[in-house]
Enzyme design. Structure first.
Site, PDB file in Angstrom:
ATOM      1  N   GLY A 127       2.678  -0.978   4.370  1.00 48.48           N
ATOM      2  CA  GLY A 127       2.760   0.424   3.985  1.00 48.48           C
ATOM      3  C   GLY A 127       4.215   0.854   3.835  1.00 48.48           C
ATOM      4  O   GLY A 127       4.864   0.575   2.830  1.00 48.48           O
ATOM      5  N   GLY A 128       4.740   1.494   4.856  1.00 49.03           N
ATOM      6  CA  GLY A 128       6.084   2.091   4.806  1.00 49.03           C
ATOM      7  C   GLY A 128       7.156   1.177   4.226  1.00 49.03           C
ATOM      8  O   GLY A 128       7.946   1.592   3.368  1.00 49.03           O
ATOM      9  N   GLU A 163      -7.208   4.975   7.255  1.00 50.86           N
ATOM     10  CA  GLU A 163      -6.960   6.394   6.951  1.00 50.86           C
ATOM     11  C   GLU A 163      -8.155   6.999   6.219  1.00 50.86           C
ATOM     12  O   GLU A 163      -8.473   8.172   6.414  1.00 50.86           O
ATOM     13  CB  GLU A 163      -5.656   6.529   6.148  1.00 50.86           C
ATOM     14  CG  GLU A 163      -4.449   6.311   7.045  1.00 50.86           C
ATOM     15  CD  GLU A 163      -3.214   5.750   6.360  1.00 50.86           C
ATOM     16  OE1 GLU A 163      -3.165   5.721   5.121  1.00 50.86           O
ATOM     17  OE2 GLU A 163      -2.304   5.323   7.093  1.00 50.86           O
ATOM     18  N   HIS A 189      -9.817   1.447   4.193  1.00 47.31           N
ATOM     19  CA  HIS A 189      -8.570   1.629   4.957  1.00 47.31           C
ATOM     20  C   HIS A 189      -8.824   2.596   6.114  1.00 47.31           C
ATOM     21  O   HIS A 189      -9.579   3.548   5.983  1.00 47.31           O
ATOM     22  CB  HIS A 189      -7.459   2.163   4.040  1.00 47.31           C
ATOM     23  CG  HIS A 189      -6.119   2.126   4.712  1.00 47.31           C
ATOM     24  ND1 HIS A 189      -5.716   3.093   5.602  1.00 47.31           N
ATOM     25  CD2 HIS A 189      -5.116   1.212   4.646  1.00 47.31           C
ATOM     26  CE1 HIS A 189      -4.505   2.780   6.056  1.00 47.31           C
ATOM     27  NE2 HIS A 189      -4.124   1.642   5.496  1.00 47.31           N
ATOM     28  N   ASN A 230       0.869  -1.178   0.000  1.00 45.93           N
ATOM     29  CA  ASN A 230       0.000   0.000   0.000  1.00 45.93           C
ATOM     30  C   ASN A 230       0.907   1.229   0.000  1.00 45.93           C
ATOM     31  O   ASN A 230       1.467   1.589   1.033  1.00 45.93           O
ATOM     32  CB  ASN A 230      -0.893  -0.029   1.247  1.00 45.93           C
ATOM     33  CG  ASN A 230      -1.720   1.237   1.393  1.00 45.93           C
ATOM     34  OD1 ASN A 230      -1.784   2.050   0.467  1.00 45.93           O
ATOM     35  ND2 ASN A 230      -2.343   1.411   2.544  1.00 45.93           N
ATOM     36  N   TRP A 231       1.016   1.854  -1.173  1.00 49.08           N
ATOM     37  CA  TRP A 231       1.941   2.995  -1.293  1.00 49.08           C
ATOM     38  C   TRP A 231       1.336   4.306  -0.823  1.00 49.08           C
ATOM     39  O   TRP A 231       2.002   5.339  -0.860  1.00 49.08           O
ATOM     40  CB  TRP A 231       2.428   3.122  -2.750  1.00 49.08           C
ATOM     41  CG  TRP A 231       3.368   2.043  -3.166  1.00 49.08           C
ATOM     42  CD1 TRP A 231       3.979   1.117  -2.354  1.00 49.08           C
ATOM     43  CD2 TRP A 231       3.833   1.764  -4.492  1.00 49.08           C
ATOM     44  NE1 TRP A 231       4.780   0.288  -3.087  1.00 49.08           N
ATOM     45  CE2 TRP A 231       4.709   0.667  -4.405  1.00 49.08           C
ATOM     46  CE3 TRP A 231       3.579   2.334  -5.732  1.00 49.08           C
ATOM     47  CZ2 TRP A 231       5.340   0.122  -5.530  1.00 49.08           C
ATOM     48  CZ3 TRP A 231       4.205   1.802  -6.855  1.00 49.08           C
ATOM     49  CH2 TRP A 231       5.081   0.713  -6.749  1.00 49.08           C
ATOM     50  N   GLY A 260       1.934   2.549  10.769  1.00 53.04           N
ATOM     51  CA  GLY A 260       2.887   3.653  10.651  1.00 53.04           C
ATOM     52  C   GLY A 260       3.518   4.062  11.963  1.00 53.04           C
ATOM     53  O   GLY A 260       4.165   5.105  12.043  1.00 53.04           O
TER      54      GLY A 260
HETATM   55  P1  PGA Z   1       2.433   0.516   7.697  1.00 54.21           P
HETATM   56  O1  PGA Z   1       1.021   0.737   6.975  1.00 54.21           O
HETATM   57  O2  PGA Z   1       3.007  -0.767   7.185  1.00 54.21           O
HETATM   58  O3  PGA Z   1       3.256   1.711   7.306  1.00 54.21           O
HETATM   59  O4  PGA Z   1       2.160   0.468   9.172  1.00 54.21           O
HETATM   60  C1  PGA Z   1       0.151  -0.338   6.741  1.00 54.21           C
HETATM   61  C2  PGA Z   1      -1.132   0.155   6.109  1.00 54.21           C
HETATM   62  O5  PGA Z   1      -1.580   1.265   6.434  1.00 54.21           O
HETATM   63  O6  PGA Z   1      -1.724  -0.523   5.258  1.00 54.21           O
END
Ligand code: PGA
Length: 248
Positions: free
Chosen positions: A233-234, A97, A95, A9-10, A173
């Site tokens: 993500g990261g 977010e 998601h 997930n960019w 994150g």
């Molecule tokens: P993260 O993000 O690996 O940076 O914790 C995961 C995500 O939000 O899908």
């Protein structure tokens, strides 16, 4: 056997040329890797570039969100038809977010999950509790209610197409990862609730873990019997780091 799915997930990172550089570096690192399914979720402006470069390889690509309608007066949105026409095969839905910043409600998530299924897109339905909810013992209630909201009226005969991503919000994150034991225990809870909605097919549904997954912790998480993949993500932004997670 549930084939594991490892997804990148960019978020709002990478221009099209940066996305292309990633793919050029990444494909050789995972060439011939068929044990796991690999999916990239670039931002919408890079999606066409990524899809045209991964076509015919062992890597798929999808969108980070979408609208549920085929078309309409929805400024700024992308429809399932637009995604499938481009060659996208997967879509992230709900998601945390988007739940937090974009008014993504259970009702909208439900419409999107059903639209994805009816267009042949694999939805990755994201669920997860906040830190205060975990600390006050409400994790199961929160997950049960997110699942009930997202899966209302879901066509049971397509249950095997659904993918769920359990992402504890406190682990996204933050560098804080759920321990493999906590993640496994929660995945079992999620699977049991899915069985209430979808019956025995719940055993075929992949439940991914997300939240600070990195090369150092991916194996201990992915070895758990009910962790069927990872949403990263990261640590997915660099080709070598994401390839190391894929090859945990
Ligand atoms: P993260 O993000 O690996 O940076 O914790 C995961 C995500 O939000 O899908």
């Amino acid at each position: 056997m549930r084939k594991k799915l490892i997804a990148a997930n960019w978020k709002m990172y990478k221009t099209p040329s940066e996305a292309l550089s990633f793919v050029e570096a990444f494909l050789p690192l995972v060439a011939g890797h068929t044990r796991d399914e690999i999916v990239l979720f670039p931002s919408i402006t890079s999606l066409a570039t990524v899809i045209s470069r991964v076509r015919g390889t062992n890597v798929a690509a999808g969108a980070q969100t979408m609208h549920w309608a085929n078309e309409g007066a929805y400024t700024g949105h992308t429809s399932p038809v637009m995604l499938t026409t481009l060659g996208a095969t997967h879509v992230l839905i709900g998601h945390s977010e988007n739940r937090q910043y974009d008014n993504e409600t259970d009702e909208r998530i439900n419409l999107k999950v059903k639209a994805a299924i009816s267009h042949g897109l694999t939805p990755l339905l994201c669920i997860g509790e906040q830190l205060d909810e975990r600390e006050s013992g409400k994790t199961e209630d929160v997950l049960a209610s997110q699942l009930a909201g997202a899966l209302a009226g879901f066509p049971k005969e397509h249950a095997d197409k659904l993918v769920v991503a359990y992402e504890p919000v406190w682990a996204i994150g933050t560098g804080l990862t759920a321990t493999p034991e906590i993640a496994e225990e929660t995945h079992v809870i999620v699977r049991n609730h899915m069985a209430q909605h979808l019956g025995d097919t719940a055993n075929e549904i992949r439940i991914l873990y997300g939240g600070s997954v990195k090369p150092e912790n991916s194996r201990s998480l992915l070895e758990q019997p009910n962790i069927d993949g990872a949403l990263v993500g990261g640590a997915s932004l660099k080709a070598d780091s994401f390839a190391a997670i894929v090859k945990y």
